[in-house]
Each structure stands twice: as structure tokens, then as C-alpha cells.
Design an enzyme around this catalytic site. Sequence first.
Site, PDB file in Angstrom:
ATOM      1  N   CYS A 147       0.791  -1.386  -0.020  1.00 29.95           N
ATOM      2  CA  CYS A 147      -0.028   0.124  -0.068  1.00 29.95           C
ATOM      3  C   CYS A 147       0.738   1.280   0.029  1.00 29.95           C
ATOM      4  O   CYS A 147       0.180   2.359  -0.104  1.00 29.95           O
ATOM      5  CB  CYS A 147      -0.982   0.061   1.191  1.00 29.95           C
ATOM      6  SG  CYS A 147      -2.042  -1.200   1.219  1.00 29.95           S
ATOM      7  N   HIS A 205      -9.577  -0.104  -1.677  1.00 29.88           N
ATOM      8  CA  HIS A 205      -8.210  -0.332  -1.450  1.00 29.88           C
ATOM      9  C   HIS A 205      -7.447  -1.216  -2.590  1.00 29.88           C
ATOM     10  O   HIS A 205      -7.159  -2.356  -2.394  1.00 29.88           O
ATOM     11  CB  HIS A 205      -8.220  -1.186  -0.076  1.00 29.88           C
ATOM     12  CG  HIS A 205      -6.934  -1.720   0.279  1.00 29.88           C
ATOM     13  ND1 HIS A 205      -6.480  -2.948   0.511  1.00 29.88           N
ATOM     14  CD2 HIS A 205      -5.868  -1.023   0.860  1.00 29.88           C
ATOM     15  CE1 HIS A 205      -5.135  -2.958   0.923  1.00 29.88           C
ATOM     16  NE2 HIS A 205      -4.927  -1.839   1.434  1.00 29.88           N
ATOM     17  N   CYS A 248      -0.366   3.268   5.860  1.00 30.06           N
ATOM     18  CA  CYS A 248       0.674   2.301   6.315  1.00 30.06           C
ATOM     19  C   CYS A 248       0.603   1.218   5.190  1.00 30.06           C
ATOM     20  O   CYS A 248       0.141   1.421   4.140  1.00 30.06           O
ATOM     21  CB  CYS A 248       0.046   1.681   7.559  1.00 30.06           C
ATOM     22  SG  CYS A 248      -1.746   0.849   7.485  1.00 30.06           S
TER      23      CYS A 248
END
Length: 401
Positions: free
Chosen positions: A89, A354, A384
Amino acid sequence: MSEIEIPYGAYWSTPFARWQGSLSHLHSLKFAAHVAKDALKRRQVDPESFDFAALGMSVPQKGSFYGLPWLAGEMGIPHLAGPTISQACATGVRLLQTVASTIREGDSQVALAIACDRISNGPHIYYPAPQGPGGTGDHENWVLDSFNWDPYTGVNMVTTAENVAKEYGFTTEEQNELTLIRYAQYENALKDDSAFLRRFMDLPFSVPDARFRKEQTVLSGDEGIFPTTREGLAKLKPVMEGGTVTFGGQTHPADGNAGIVLTNADQAKALSRDPGIKVSIVSFGQARVKAAHMPAATIPAARRALQAANLTVNDLTAIKTHNPFAVNDLVLAKELGLSLESFNDYGCSLVWGHPQSPMGLRAVIELIEMLAIKGGGHGLFVGCAAGDSAMAIVIKVEDRA
């Protein structure tokens, strides 16, 4: 140190679609090239002006070994070369840092950062193991196994959120309250026929078929975002026995892609939608925290980016975060002294999903537009990533003198 700019408006994002939705049939690299060609034409950016590009992609697909050169060829700019970058990510911010560094070193003048992922239909990989019992190999589901097991700590990602919630005493009720705030903020992006999203998203969005020959469907915006109420959240039980994190307090996997043009100050005015707006990349920060505490990694990453920019959190006009868990924003707010309502206006990944690599690029794009609406200032994005790590970026939007 030479200044790196993002020409105002020279960026885009697809709508994000919840996995197994309307984008799940598309090869993400081919889809990214398809979208980029149209987006550059709409923004009157000549693809031939690029002398460097980098691709962010964290979920492999057939042929993706050829990475950026293949994507560039699909875009009609076969002279272009560059790396393919994967950092879960954090890929979006790492991508921007890589491209910015290349320009700063004088190896590029106009470059493209482009990221794509299809979390849907993730690959199932077989690894030969000649020394295994009977020569039997090993295997993994690239997406689901990565969510469910960190090979270093041996825990899943939900456990990292539970560990931080336990350390700080965050309850399910606090996480639910944060979730309601974030969904209300996203509603602002949908006002006036999604006026905020239309600042960077080409809507209505035409979804091609798998062969890119005809239109399969049309999206009016992000897909798969369910109505969220206080009563509905209260009915959800924690995912883990004795835990606090419910499905309502975490993001969902999604598909999509995004791109950002970067250049030096000399070129930025000519490529901007509004030459009077200057968008500069100021600094980056990276951090890793103790094992199995992933949501807390954003705190030192944000502080390092702010320190590199010689700023404090009080100097910021806007903040965006990647928040796979509501716990992420709770801990960041507590440590940096922020109110929960003071950041992530117009939405965030907790709500719109996401797709790992393009997620950070979309957040930075939204941060730029938030700053433009507010009349300029410094903005921070931090998120994060797998391995209890995080990356952050500080940008500045101002009137061009």
C-alpha cells in the site's frame, strides 16, 4: 535541490470498484494504458513529451514481468522505459519518490507515475520444491494469503489493528464513530453531481470489455460503497474473538488505476490546467514500527516527512490518510493532536476502497484538490503498508508568482 512540480490537473483516477465488481474482468496493466491514453488526451498532455515513467503494481498478472515498457507500448509511446515498483500500500508514494528523484537528478524532465491493481481474481501461484516430500511443491493465493499471514510475524492484518487498539484502549464504539465521520465526509465528494470527483475523475466512466473493443458498462462513480448507519455498525460483531475491529471499521479490496504527471518548474506551467496554480513536492518520510503494529507506522512516517519539510502538524492546511482500519486514524489523531473531523474530507480509502498501488496516488490527487479549494497551503498524505511500515509525502499548493 531543484523543485519538482505536479502540473495542476495533469492527473487522473478511475472510479474504484469493490472487488469482483465492474472492473474485475480487466487486465489491470492493459486497463491502465487504456485509461491513460484517454486521460492524457483530455488533459492535452502529449505522451511524446515523457522521457521517463514508472509503474506501480502489487498484484502480478499475466505478462506483467514486462511492466512499464509493455504499458508504455500499449499507450503508443514505445520509446519509454522505466521500472516497475511494488511496495504494497506504500507503492503510490514510493512511485512518486522514485519519479521525483529521477527528475531531480537530471535524468528526466517530464515523467509519468502510473499505478494499477486488480485485487479481484488474484493469481494462485505454484512454487516448485524439489526437496519437498515426494517433490511436492508449495502454493499461495497472492491476495488472500497476503492479507491473512505476514511471513515474518505470522499474524494477519486484522491482528495488527487489534494490537494497536489494545495498546491505546480504542473500543469498537470509537471505531464506529470514526467510520461514520469518514462516510459523512465522502458524501461531500458526491454533492452537486459528484463535483469534487469530477475535478480529477472522468465521469461518467466508460468500462470496456476484456478485449477493449466495446463498452461493457458505465460507472457514475465509485462502485460498491454501502450505506452505513450507526445502527448498522452497532450490529456487527468483531472479526476476531475478543477483539474490537468489525468489518464496518475496515476498508474493502478494490480495483482501479491512477496516474500523475511530474516535471520540473520550467515545464509545469505549460502542462497545467490552470498555470496560475503551482503544486510542489516538498518531502517524503518512511518508517517501520514494532512487529504486528502496522497502523501505528504512520506516526513516525508523518513526523519524518514533516521534519524534512521543516514543518509541524500545525502548519498543515489539509491531511489525507490511507486507513485500512478505523484504528489508523484514531491512533494518528491521538499522537499528532488532531480532531477526527479535521482530516480526510471528501473521502478516504476506508470508504472508497483499497486497490493497493493506485490507492496512494488517488489520495495525493484528492489532497491537491483539497488544497486548491482551500486556497493553497501544505498538505500531508500518510499511509501504512505491509510489514508494519508506512510512507508519507508533503506537498504544497500555492499561487504561481
